[in-house]
Design a protein around this motif. Sequence first.
Motif, short mmCIF file in Angstrom:
data_model
loop_
_atom_site.label_atom_id
_atom_site.label_comp_id
_atom_site.label_asym_id
_atom_site.label_seq_id
_atom_site.Cartn_x
_atom_site.Cartn_y
_atom_site.Cartn_z
N LEU A 227 39.55 26.74 34.47
CA LEU A 227 40.76 27.08 35.21
C LEU A 227 41.21 25.83 35.96
O LEU A 227 40.40 25.17 36.61
N ALA B 151 46.75 27.46 38.51
CA ALA B 151 46.19 28.82 38.56
C ALA B 151 46.84 29.67 39.65
O ALA B 151 47.40 29.14 40.61
N THR B 152 46.72 30.98 39.51
CA THR B 152 47.14 31.90 40.57
C THR B 152 45.91 32.36 41.35
O THR B 152 44.77 32.23 40.88
N GLU C 155 43.58 34.82 39.57
CA GLU C 155 42.79 34.14 38.53
C GLU C 155 41.59 33.42 39.15
O GLU C 155 40.48 33.45 38.61
N SER D 153 38.86 35.94 40.22
CA SER D 153 38.00 36.42 39.14
C SER D 153 37.05 35.32 38.66
O SER D 153 35.91 35.58 38.30
N ALA D 154 37.50 34.05 38.70
CA ALA D 154 36.60 32.94 38.32
C ALA D 154 35.43 32.84 39.30
O ALA D 154 34.28 32.62 38.90
#
Length: 243
Positions: free
Chosen positions: A2, A7-8, A11, A14-15
């Motif tokens: 990512l 990225a948002t 996102e 979750s990473a």
Amino acid sequence: MLDLHAATSPEVKSAIEKGAVAVLAVGAQEQHGAHLPLSTDTVMSQGVARRIAGAIDGLLLPPIAYGDAWNNEGFAGTLSLSPDTMRAIFLDLGRGLARSGFKALIIVNGHFGNREPIALAARMLKAEIGFPVMHLDYPGMERIAGEICDSEPAAPTFYHADEVETSMMLALAPDLVRMEKAAPEYPVFPAGFGTEPIGLDSFNRSGVFGDPRPATAEKGEILIAGIAEESVKMIRLFLAKLG
Ligand SMILES: [Zn+2]
């Protein structure tokens, strides 16, 4: 992988939940002769960091585009941060990453003058909050350069605007390289070099150390891939210890 630049927030969340490791490139705003841009160390370190983040499915942070480049301040365009400022940046980012739930930080350093503040910040983050930081200075570069380069470095392990750096830039950002201006310089290092503060402009005219003329994008790709591979091996050992 990512890229935090694009990225948002969901996102990234979750990473982090999947145990992602952050990867930070550190460069410099520093002269690199007449044929390479001032951003050379930043472009190179981010290029290697991107490769590493891809291999370990990490989270690539925006790079630090300034470094401690005091000994090149005699050349126009070089702009330095002090070691204290550099250390404070790494401490702030390390604390923030720890608060966000990241497992660890991998620093990909592309500039010699940054080594001390990075190492000190890593030590402090470990001692103060137990946050693991690994810092890498292009492992494998010397071996690979010895295998593929046609020119000699200006001094052992001293790669600045030479065949090594120019090759990596030709692989990463060819539009920024002025090959028609590439010219060699093998300066005579003063006797006290390394034992006292000496500005590089006091014994070097062009800002080049070595010979950039044999540089090619193919050599650059071999260097980037080899350094990334060596780095990933070391990172896997480091992460295995963390469990
Ligand atoms: Zn450089």
